[in-house]
Design a protein around this motif. Structure first.
Motif, mmCIF file in Angstrom:
data_model
loop_
_atom_site.group_PDB
_atom_site.id
_atom_site.type_symbol
_atom_site.label_atom_id
_atom_site.label_comp_id
_atom_site.label_asym_id
_atom_site.label_seq_id
_atom_site.Cartn_x
_atom_site.Cartn_y
_atom_site.Cartn_z
ATOM 1 N N ALA A 294 0.728 -1.288 -0.099
ATOM 2 C CA ALA A 294 0.005 -0.060 0.029
ATOM 3 C C ALA A 294 0.842 1.295 -0.048
ATOM 4 C CB ALA A 294 -0.971 -0.051 0.976
ATOM 5 N N PRO A 295 1.852 1.417 0.698
ATOM 6 C CA PRO A 295 2.563 2.632 0.859
ATOM 7 C C PRO A 295 3.132 2.982 -0.577
ATOM 8 C CG PRO A 295 3.195 1.339 2.686
ATOM 9 C CD PRO A 295 2.536 0.400 1.759
ATOM 10 N N TYR A 296 3.480 1.985 -1.382
ATOM 11 C CA TYR A 296 4.083 2.410 -2.763
ATOM 12 C C TYR A 296 3.127 2.704 -3.841
ATOM 13 C CZ TYR A 296 7.857 0.319 -0.138
ATOM 14 O OH TYR A 296 8.631 -0.134 0.882
ATOM 15 N N LEU A 297 1.596 2.477 -3.359
ATOM 16 C CA LEU A 297 0.856 2.358 -4.513
ATOM 17 C C LEU A 297 -0.145 3.821 -4.163
ATOM 18 C CD1 LEU A 297 -0.319 -1.126 -4.721
ATOM 19 C CD2 LEU A 297 1.171 0.038 -6.361
ATOM 20 N N ASP A 298 -0.690 4.166 -5.624
ATOM 21 C CA ASP A 298 -1.701 5.466 -5.333
ATOM 22 C C ASP A 298 -2.890 4.780 -5.194
ATOM 23 O OD1 ASP A 298 -0.353 8.237 -6.100
ATOM 24 O OD2 ASP A 298 0.521 6.566 -7.572
ATOM 25 N N TRP A 299 -3.381 3.535 -5.589
ATOM 26 C CA TRP A 299 -4.525 3.025 -5.247
ATOM 27 C C TRP A 299 -4.580 1.435 -5.912
ATOM 28 C CZ3 TRP A 299 -5.002 7.264 -8.543
ATOM 29 C CH2 TRP A 299 -5.389 6.834 -9.851
ATOM 30 N N PHE A 300 -5.507 0.653 -5.505
ATOM 31 C CA PHE A 300 -5.705 -0.672 -5.856
ATOM 32 C C PHE A 300 -6.923 -0.658 -6.507
ATOM 33 C CE2 PHE A 300 -3.112 -1.086 -2.012
ATOM 34 C CZ PHE A 300 -2.414 -2.074 -2.017
ATOM 35 N N ASN A 301 -7.052 -1.006 -7.858
ATOM 36 C CA ASN A 301 -7.951 -1.470 -8.609
ATOM 37 C C ASN A 301 -8.591 -2.847 -8.043
ATOM 38 O OD1 ASN A 301 -8.191 0.941 -10.434
ATOM 39 N ND2 ASN A 301 -6.466 0.170 -11.078
ATOM 40 N N ILE A 302 -9.513 -2.916 -7.394
ATOM 41 C CA ILE A 302 -10.168 -4.300 -6.912
ATOM 42 C C ILE A 302 -11.037 -5.127 -7.933
ATOM 43 C CG2 ILE A 302 -11.033 -5.604 -5.291
ATOM 44 C CD1 ILE A 302 -9.949 -3.609 -3.477
ATOM 45 N N MET A 303 -10.515 -6.009 -8.569
ATOM 46 C CA MET A 303 -11.426 -6.759 -9.614
ATOM 47 C C MET A 303 -12.456 -7.411 -8.797
ATOM 48 S SD MET A 303 -8.441 -7.909 -12.076
ATOM 49 C CE MET A 303 -7.222 -8.777 -10.850
ATOM 50 N N SER A 304 -13.333 -6.563 -8.333
ATOM 51 C CA SER A 304 -14.673 -7.251 -7.531
ATOM 52 C C SER A 304 -15.630 -7.569 -8.389
ATOM 53 C CB SER A 304 -14.995 -6.431 -6.512
ATOM 54 O OG SER A 304 -15.192 -5.053 -7.116
ATOM 55 N N TYR A 305 -15.359 -8.737 -9.423
ATOM 56 C CA TYR A 305 -16.199 -9.266 -10.269
ATOM 57 C C TYR A 305 -15.746 -10.572 -10.558
ATOM 58 C CZ TYR A 305 -12.890 -6.366 -13.053
ATOM 59 O OH TYR A 305 -11.999 -5.930 -13.530
ATOM 60 N N ASP A 306 -16.366 -11.387 -11.497
ATOM 61 C CA ASP A 306 -15.911 -12.712 -11.673
ATOM 62 C C ASP A 306 -15.805 -13.588 -10.540
ATOM 63 O OD1 ASP A 306 -15.986 -12.141 -14.353
ATOM 64 O OD2 ASP A 306 -13.675 -11.929 -14.692
ATOM 65 N N TYR A 307 -16.692 -13.296 -9.671
ATOM 66 C CA TYR A 307 -16.706 -14.184 -8.367
ATOM 67 C C TYR A 307 -17.412 -15.647 -8.828
ATOM 68 C CZ TYR A 307 -15.653 -10.487 -5.095
ATOM 69 O OH TYR A 307 -15.184 -9.455 -4.291
ATOM 70 N N HIS A 308 -18.331 -15.541 -9.886
ATOM 71 C CA HIS A 308 -18.801 -16.469 -10.156
ATOM 72 C C HIS A 308 -19.190 -16.644 -11.864
ATOM 73 C CE1 HIS A 308 -19.906 -18.336 -6.535
ATOM 74 N NE2 HIS A 308 -20.476 -16.903 -6.143
ATOM 75 N N GLY A 309 -19.293 -17.522 -12.575
ATOM 76 C CA GLY A 309 -19.532 -17.662 -13.917
ATOM 77 C C GLY A 309 -19.939 -18.823 -14.477
ATOM 78 N N SER A 310 -19.791 -19.133 -15.713
ATOM 79 C CA SER A 310 -20.272 -20.171 -16.458
ATOM 80 C C SER A 310 -19.518 -21.757 -16.529
ATOM 81 C CB SER A 310 -20.852 -20.288 -17.807
ATOM 82 O OG SER A 310 -19.741 -19.519 -18.504
ATOM 83 N N TRP A 311 -18.054 -21.448 -15.745
ATOM 84 C CA TRP A 311 -17.342 -22.420 -15.675
ATOM 85 C C TRP A 311 -17.899 -23.384 -14.263
ATOM 86 C CZ3 TRP A 311 -16.049 -17.336 -14.845
ATOM 87 C CH2 TRP A 311 -16.265 -16.660 -13.705
ATOM 88 N N GLU A 312 -18.970 -22.781 -13.341
ATOM 89 C CA GLU A 312 -19.711 -23.409 -12.467
ATOM 90 C C GLU A 312 -20.839 -24.227 -13.134
ATOM 91 O OE1 GLU A 312 -18.000 -20.633 -8.689
ATOM 92 O OE2 GLU A 312 -19.655 -19.943 -10.257
#
Length: 407
Positions: free
Chosen positions: A218-236
């Protein structure tokens, strides 16, 4: 347009306004390949509703340096008033021209991604390899007039494609890679009299972010782009939400509430990431299943496999789904999960029962409210071509986010 809040604070659209001082970021990824079948070009970006554009992607070459993936798309194809002798053409020149027209926008070169993360473990492995990679990333950034670097390593230690190189040391080496990049970016920034951005695309599943030393990064980054998607999909074989904001107690999946944006974000904060450095991801696409029974309007039901899609089976562009719901509302019926705070579509008469999880303006507004409640850094979208083009439209996901955060 956002007015200044005080005499000393410049307008959002004032040239030279440093983007890291913005209260919220509205980030969208522009996919290099969108200029082909999708016929979506840089000038189509909803620029008035964006603060940052991440160009996806650059790759790591066999020498451990940053390189262009598709030269025709990136630097050669003429757009607008480009001619055969324009020194730089392609998407990268178009991004420069976009910033000239909309000087409030910053651009970042995103390196890696799902299919191009195979060499990250090697470039992060030693101090020499980190220095070489970081120097090439900053040189690439400068050459093509980007305002920063976005690292999309999917994923350290485990969890990516089978051909990726993995090491147990990846977790600590990722911290060191961020540190090295930050140092070289700051050295360049001191010479240029400005701040260059460093961000990462970060995992959402707890099995993956367990391998990120988030608090140390965190100290080295301006921000984190959290990929809060693809939790589920048609591989299930069971339908579910791909980007639930909150867990639904009725969710029968093994992950349950752990696969929700709220769970992910709260754990990032617990693991040492300042809320202001968290940018919540949102998908501009839906994931679909076929062969789904009508119980619970298809939600949490067994499926026979992937549905059809816009460009590939199991994935629909948001604008494609929107058009279907508007032109065939009796077939594509939109439902709302008040627990997860996301919509879904069930079309009983299509594909033996078609179920699609997606985002709409209502769910994006819920994300905006969450961002404001917890003091997060903003919202990120993957990827721009799937949205409606006019950000002023009430159906625009990008426009909805911008209006909610800034107006």
């Amino acid at each position: 347009m956002v007015a200044a809040t005080s005499a000393s604070k410049p307008s959002l659209y004032e040239p030279g306004f440093l983007q890291q001082s913005l209260p919220y970021r509205v980030v969208s990824y522009f996919a290099e390949w969108s200029i082909y079948a999708r016929n979506y070009i840089v000038s189509d970006l909803p620029a008035p509703a964006l603060t940052h554009v991440n160009y996806a992607f650059a790759k790591i070459d066999d020498q451990g340096e940053v390189a262009i993936v598709d030269a025709w798309a990136a630097t050669d194809k003429p757009f607008g008033d480009d001619t055969w002798d324009t020194p730089l053409r392609g998407n990268l020149h178009a991004l420069i021209k976009l910033k000239q027209k909309y000087p409030h926008i910053s651009t970042l070169i995103s390196i890696g991604g799902w299919s191009l993360s195979d060499k990250f473990s090697d470039v992060a492995f030693t101090d020499a390899s980190r220095q070489k990679f970081a120097a090439s990333a900053v040189a690439f950034m400068k050459r093509y007039q980007f305002d920063g670097v976005d690292i999309d390593w999917e994923y350290p230690v485990s969890g990516g494609l089978p051909n990726n190189k993995y090491r147990p040391e990846d977790s600590q080496n990722y911290v060191l890679l961020c540190k090295t990049l930050r140092q070289i970016l700051d050295t360049q920034g001191a010479a240029d009299g400005r701040h260059y951005l460093l961000t990462v695309a970060a995992a959402a599943g707890d099995d993956k972010y367990a391998n990120f030393k988030l608090g140390e990064m965190a100290p080295y980054l301006d921000w984190f782009n959290i990929m809060s998607y693809d939790y589920h999909g048609s591989w299930e074989t069971q339908t579910n939400h791909q980007a639930a904001l909150f867990g639904n107690p009725a969710d029968p999946s093994p992950q349950g509430a752990r696969y929700s944006a709220d769970y992910t974000i709260q754990h990032y904060i617990q693991l040492g990431v300042p809320a202001s450095k968290i940018v919540m991801g949102a998908p501009i696409y839906g994931r679909g299943w076929a062969g789904v029974g009508a119980t619970n309007n298809g939600l949490f039901q067994s499926a026979s496999g992937a549905s059809s899609g816009t460009w590939e089976n199991g994935i629909f562009d948001y604008k494609d789904l929107l058009q279907r719901t508007q032109t065939q509302p009796q077939s594509y019926v939109v439902h709302w999960d008040s627990q997860a705070e996301v919509p879904y579509i069930y079309a009983q008469g299509l594909e033996n029962g078609l179920f699609t999880t997606f985002e709409n303006a209502q769910s994006i507004q819920k994300r905006v409210e969450y961002i404001k409640k917890y003091g997060l850094g903003g919202i990120m979208f993957w990827e721009a071509s799937a949205d409606v083009k006019d950000p002023a439209s009430p159906d625009s996901l990008t426009g909805t986010a911008y209006r909610g955060l800034y107006q």
